[in-house]
Design an enzyme around this catalytic site. Structure first.
Site, PDB file in Angstrom:
ATOM      1  N   SER A  75       1.062  -1.234  -0.178  1.00 31.52           N
ATOM      2  CA  SER A  75      -0.098   0.032  -0.175  1.00 31.52           C
ATOM      3  C   SER A  75       0.832   1.220  -0.154  1.00 31.52           C
ATOM      4  CB  SER A  75      -1.050  -0.174   1.511  1.00 31.52           C
ATOM      5  OG  SER A  75      -1.370   1.249   1.368  1.00 31.52           O
ATOM      6  N   TYR A 107      -2.176  -1.483  11.273  1.00 34.14           N
ATOM      7  CA  TYR A 107      -2.397  -2.039   9.819  1.00 34.14           C
ATOM      8  C   TYR A 107      -1.334  -1.458   9.044  1.00 34.14           C
ATOM      9  CZ  TYR A 107      -3.983  -2.090   4.848  1.00 34.14           C
ATOM     10  OH  TYR A 107      -3.928  -2.299   3.724  1.00 34.14           O
ATOM     11  N   LYS A 116       1.816  -3.748   6.692  1.00 32.58           N
ATOM     12  CA  LYS A 116       2.379  -3.697   5.263  1.00 32.58           C
ATOM     13  C   LYS A 116       3.933  -3.578   5.262  1.00 32.58           C
ATOM     14  CE  LYS A 116      -1.525  -4.685   3.411  1.00 32.58           C
ATOM     15  NZ  LYS A 116      -1.623  -5.831   2.815  1.00 32.58           N
TER      16      LYS A 116
HETATM   17  P1  NAD Z   1     -11.084  -7.389   1.209  1.00 27.33           P
HETATM   18  O1  NAD Z   1     -11.263  -7.230   2.759  1.00 27.33           O
HETATM   19  O2  NAD Z   1     -12.182  -7.070   0.636  1.00 27.33           O
HETATM   20  O3  NAD Z   1     -10.470  -8.607   0.804  1.00 27.33           O
HETATM   21  C1  NAD Z   1      -9.575  -9.360   1.820  1.00 27.33           C
HETATM   22  C2  NAD Z   1      -9.991 -10.841   1.655  1.00 27.33           C
HETATM   23  O4  NAD Z   1      -9.166 -11.679   2.432  1.00 27.33           O
HETATM   24  C3  NAD Z   1     -11.324 -10.983   2.351  1.00 27.33           C
HETATM   25  O5  NAD Z   1     -12.158 -11.600   1.188  1.00 27.33           O
HETATM   26  C4  NAD Z   1     -11.133 -11.671   3.411  1.00 27.33           C
HETATM   27  O6  NAD Z   1     -12.302 -12.569   3.990  1.00 27.33           O
HETATM   28  C5  NAD Z   1      -9.971 -12.368   3.360  1.00 27.33           C
HETATM   29  N1  NAD Z   1      -9.260 -12.700   4.324  1.00 27.33           N
HETATM   30  C6  NAD Z   1      -8.612 -11.923   5.444  1.00 27.33           C
HETATM   31  N2  NAD Z   1      -7.794 -12.570   6.441  1.00 27.33           N
HETATM   32  C7  NAD Z   1      -7.832 -13.904   6.040  1.00 27.33           C
HETATM   33  C8  NAD Z   1      -7.242 -14.942   6.360  1.00 27.33           C
HETATM   34  N3  NAD Z   1      -6.532 -14.952   7.556  1.00 27.33           N
HETATM   35  N4  NAD Z   1      -7.419 -16.157   5.612  1.00 27.33           N
HETATM   36  C9  NAD Z   1      -8.000 -16.235   4.604  1.00 27.33           C
HETATM   37  N5  NAD Z   1      -8.673 -15.046   3.990  1.00 27.33           N
HETATM   38  C10 NAD Z   1      -8.601 -14.224   4.795  1.00 27.33           C
HETATM   39  O7  NAD Z   1      -9.921  -6.123   0.872  1.00 27.33           O
HETATM   40  P2  NAD Z   1      -9.396  -5.928  -0.319  1.00 27.33           P
HETATM   41  O8  NAD Z   1      -9.909  -4.231  -0.190  1.00 27.33           O
HETATM   42  O9  NAD Z   1      -9.810  -6.359  -1.408  1.00 27.33           O
HETATM   43  O10 NAD Z   1      -7.751  -5.784   0.104  1.00 27.33           O
HETATM   44  C11 NAD Z   1      -7.008  -6.834  -0.514  1.00 27.33           C
HETATM   45  C12 NAD Z   1      -5.645  -6.440   0.025  1.00 27.33           C
HETATM   46  O11 NAD Z   1      -5.004  -5.384  -0.487  1.00 27.33           O
HETATM   47  C13 NAD Z   1      -5.278  -6.553   1.474  1.00 27.33           C
HETATM   48  O12 NAD Z   1      -4.077  -7.134   1.873  1.00 27.33           O
HETATM   49  C14 NAD Z   1      -5.369  -4.944   1.871  1.00 27.33           C
HETATM   50  O13 NAD Z   1      -4.503  -4.873   2.887  1.00 27.33           O
HETATM   51  C15 NAD Z   1      -4.637  -4.642   0.322  1.00 27.33           C
HETATM   52  N6  NAD Z   1      -4.855  -3.127   0.305  1.00 27.33           N
HETATM   53  C16 NAD Z   1      -6.084  -2.658   0.155  1.00 27.33           C
HETATM   54  C17 NAD Z   1      -6.257  -1.634  -0.239  1.00 27.33           C
HETATM   55  C18 NAD Z   1      -7.862  -0.847  -0.426  1.00 27.33           C
HETATM   56  O14 NAD Z   1      -7.709   0.527  -0.297  1.00 27.33           O
HETATM   57  N7  NAD Z   1      -8.609  -1.710  -0.705  1.00 27.33           N
HETATM   58  C19 NAD Z   1      -5.164  -0.491  -0.275  1.00 27.33           C
HETATM   59  C20 NAD Z   1      -4.110  -0.828  -0.308  1.00 27.33           C
HETATM   60  C21 NAD Z   1      -3.709  -2.349  -0.002  1.00 27.33           C
END
Ligand code: NAD
Ligand code: UDP
Length: 345
Positions: free
Chosen positions: A126, A151, A155
């Site tokens: 991120s 959080y 990362k």
């Molecule tokens: P999201 O919550 O929609 O998707 C994450 C998925 O991981 C979910 O379906 C959840 O059920 C699953 N999950 C969580 N912990 C788990 C575990 N221990 N075992 C199995 N499944 C698990 O989030 P997103 O927005 O799709 O984000 C995806 C990734 O991108 C994450 O790592 C997040 O930190 C990163 N990210 C997101 C953003 C954003 O703005 N959405 C920005 C930067 C980075």
């Protein structure tokens, strides 16, 4: 033969759109997700869009025994690791849960990659690792600052775990993608973001206000040192972001990496203010949004946008969607979720 990819967190927001892009690019996808922040019905949306139903296994990445069963079947040589908890505020209240989930899941994945000789890892990082940079836009060389939340710290630590593992073990290659602000939904409105409870992020709050679920959108602060006084972010279309994962995998599998561990900014290169988002959303969707300007939100950074040149040149990846298309898709998805008639293009 099709290349197999394990997608952890593949029913989540970014994961599901990436699975669509992977299937359309000819990859065979196996999703593992514990459904802590998503629903299994997302698979139906993926199937409706692509005509292919990806394999789905409900399991927790902290559970190494369950994960090992998947590795044992040997159906993939690449992993895209999305699975993580991502709510900044919650991570301040429950730091141990965040460190436990986000770090143990990654450590399990890397341990099994070593054991089963799986070489390729794409990781969801991120732009939060940059904090508020002194100079914008942020490049990959912009120094990482101390994280503002547990959080964000997961990362930063995850990037370090990957970098050190790649260096020490020699069998693993990895690309970390530093996402800017993903927004929007698939143009079909069959998949999109499923926020739980009151949204923290701007776009779901905007769409829920437009749908009447929230009474009024609060815009946090109009006294920033920016051209219109509002905060600036680099809003990247979710489908463009998803495509960056395919470009990263292609680079790894095609042995085009310059180093065994690489980092790319995934953003548009364009900073957009909160008010510009609101005004553009109103315009492209032909509606009026109920909003009010309130005080600043604690911990908000003033301005952030990417220099995506390195990803453009090395991955051959570009952000292609216009803000217009993205904000249309966000509203169509909300209309579907709220059972409203979906606007025609
Ligand atoms: P999201 O919550 O929609 O998707 C994450 C998925 O991981 C979910 O379906 C959840 O059920 C699953 N999950 C969580 N912990 C788990 C575990 N221990 N075992 C199995 N499944 C698990 O989030 P997103 O927005 O799709 O984000 C995806 C990734 O991108 C994450 O790592 C997040 O930190 C990163 N990210 C997101 C953003 C954003 O703005 N959405 C920005 C930067 C980075
Ligand atoms: N924002 C806002 N009202 C909201 C949610 C967000 O004004 O209800 C602003 C927030 O202050 C920030 C921008 O929108 O300037 C993006 O916020 P978000 O939480 O989506 O992303 P982040 O701050 O993590 O980049």
């Amino acid at each position: 033969m099709k290349q197999g990819v394990l997608v952890t967190g593949g029913t989540g927001y970014i994961g599901s759109h990436t699975v669509v892009e992977l299937i359309e690019a000819g990859y065979e996808v196996i999703i593992v997700d514990n459904l802590s922040n998503s629903e299994e019905s997302v698979i139906d949306g993926i199937e409706a869009i692509t005509g292919v139903r990806p394999d789905f296994v409900k399991a927790d990445c902290r559970d190494i025994v369950a994960l090992e069963e998947l590795f044992d079947k040997g159906k993939f040589n690449s992993i895209i690791h999305f699975a993580a908890a991502k709510a900044v505020g919650e991570s301040v209240e429950k730091p141990l849960e965040y460190y436990h989930n986000n770090l143990l899941s990654l450590i399990n994945i890397i341990s099994l990659m070593r054991k089963y000789n799986v070489p390729n890892l794409v990781f969801s990082s991120s732009c939060t690792v940059y904090g508020q940079p002194d100079v914008l836009p942020a490049t990959e060389q912009t120094p990482r600052l101390e994280a503002e939340s547990p959080y964000g710290n997961t990362k930063r630590i995850s990037e370090d775990i990957i970098r050190d593992s790649v260096k020490a073990y020699g069998t693993i290659k990895s690309i970390a993608l530093r996402y800017f602000n993903p927004i929007g939904a698939h143009p079909s409105a069959l998949i999109g973001e499923l926020p739980r409870g009151v949204p923290n992020n701007l776009l779901p709050y905007v769409t829920q206000t437009a749908a009447g679920i929230r009474e009024v959108l609060s815009i946090f602060g109009d006294d920033y040192n920016t051209p219109d006084g509002f905060c600036i972010r680099d809003y990247i279309d979710i489908n463009d972001l998803a495509a960056a994962h395919v470009a990263a995998l292609d680079r790894m599998i095609g042995s085009k990496m310059k180093e065994s561990y690489e980092v790319f900014n995934i953003g548009t290169g364009r900073g957009v203010s909160t008010m510009e988002i609101v005004k553009t959303f109103e315009k492209v969707n032909d509606l009026n949004l109920n909003y009010r300007i309130t005080g600043r939100r604690a911990g908000d950074i003033e301005a952030m946008w990417a220099d995506p040149t390195y990803a453009n040149e090395e991955l051959g990846w570009y952000a292609r969607k216009s803000l217009y298309e993205t904000l249309r898709s966000a509203w169509k998805w909300q209309q579907r979720l709220s059972g409203l008639e979906i606007s025609k293009d």
